[in-house]
Scaffold this motif. Structure first.
Motif, PDB file in Angstrom:
ATOM      1  N   TRP A  36      19.985  14.692  30.524  1.00  0.00           N
ATOM      2  CA  TRP A  36      19.531  15.225  29.158  1.00  0.00           C
ATOM      3  C   TRP A  36      18.081  15.645  29.237  1.00  0.00           C
ATOM      4  O   TRP A  36      17.244  14.638  29.725  1.00  0.00           O
ATOM      5  N   SER A  49      17.176  11.203  29.544  1.00  0.00           N
ATOM      6  CA  SER A  49      18.193  10.144  29.995  1.00  0.00           C
ATOM      7  C   SER A  49      19.062  10.745  30.951  1.00  0.00           C
ATOM      8  O   SER A  49      19.217  12.031  31.096  1.00  0.00           O
ATOM      9  N   TYR A  60      16.810   5.577  30.794  1.00  0.00           N
ATOM     10  CA  TYR A  60      16.279   6.226  29.576  1.00  0.00           C
ATOM     11  C   TYR A  60      14.787   6.425  29.688  1.00  0.00           C
ATOM     12  O   TYR A  60      14.041   5.118  30.128  1.00  0.00           O
ATOM     13  N   ILE A  70      23.745   6.999  26.269  1.00  0.00           N
ATOM     14  CA  ILE A  70      24.280   7.963  26.872  1.00  0.00           C
ATOM     15  C   ILE A  70      25.535   7.465  27.383  1.00  0.00           C
ATOM     16  O   ILE A  70      25.602   6.238  27.737  1.00  0.00           O
ATOM     17  N   LEU A  81      25.278  12.051  24.198  1.00  0.00           N
ATOM     18  CA  LEU A  81      24.169  11.548  24.053  1.00  0.00           C
ATOM     19  C   LEU A  81      23.907  11.178  22.523  1.00  0.00           C
ATOM     20  O   LEU A  81      24.018  12.017  21.535  1.00  0.00           O
ATOM     21  N   CYS A  96      21.558  19.933  28.805  1.00  0.00           N
ATOM     22  CA  CYS A  96      22.025  18.904  29.761  1.00  0.00           C
ATOM     23  C   CYS A  96      22.147  19.689  31.103  1.00  0.00           C
ATOM     24  O   CYS A  96      22.051  20.908  31.443  1.00  0.00           O
TER      25      CYS A  96
END
Length: 127
Positions: A36, A49, A60, A70, A81, A96
């Motif tokens: 992400w 993340s 993270y 996540i 998420l 993403c």
């Protein structure tokens, strides 16, 4: 052929929560990482993340650690998420991305060769 579709963005008050989803399709491989990322106006893209289906590792960034979680449903090729305790500085377009046959580390977020990207979903946190 590979498609990544983000959903779940929207408007939320500071301190509230949102749950983003990344639905992946169009591929037959099993081992990959989903990351992400977010980008606010005037700022560069920031990896926040990731999760790897290869070994289950999650990572993270410090700015979201303890607030974001996540998770993955490998059978459905979906990664979520969960974002709690949202702050105005979390406002950004969230993307993403998928990296084939990858692990999940801080290096992957910062310098990994992410193969496919979604179109993004807007998250706006009001003060």
């Amino acid at each position: 052929e590979v498609q990544l579709v983000e959903s779940g963005g929207g408007l939320v008050q500071a301190g509230g929560s949102l749950r983003l989803s990344c639905d992946a399709s169009g591929f037959g491989f099993d081992d990959y990482a989903i990351g992400w990322f977010r980008q606010a106006p005037g700022k560069g893209r920031e990896g926040i993340s990731c999760i790897s289906t290869k070994d289950g590792t999650t990572y993270y960034e410090d700015s979201v650690k303890g607030r974001f979680t996540i998770s993955s449903d490998n059978a459905k090729n979906t990664v979520d998420l969960q974002m709690n305790s949202l702050k105005p500085e979390d406002t950004a377009v969230y993307y993403c991305a998928l990296e084939i046959l990858s692990w999940c580390t801080d290096y992957d977020l910062r310098a990994g060769d992410w193969d496919y990207w979604g179109q993004g979903t807007q998250v706006t946190v009001s003060s």
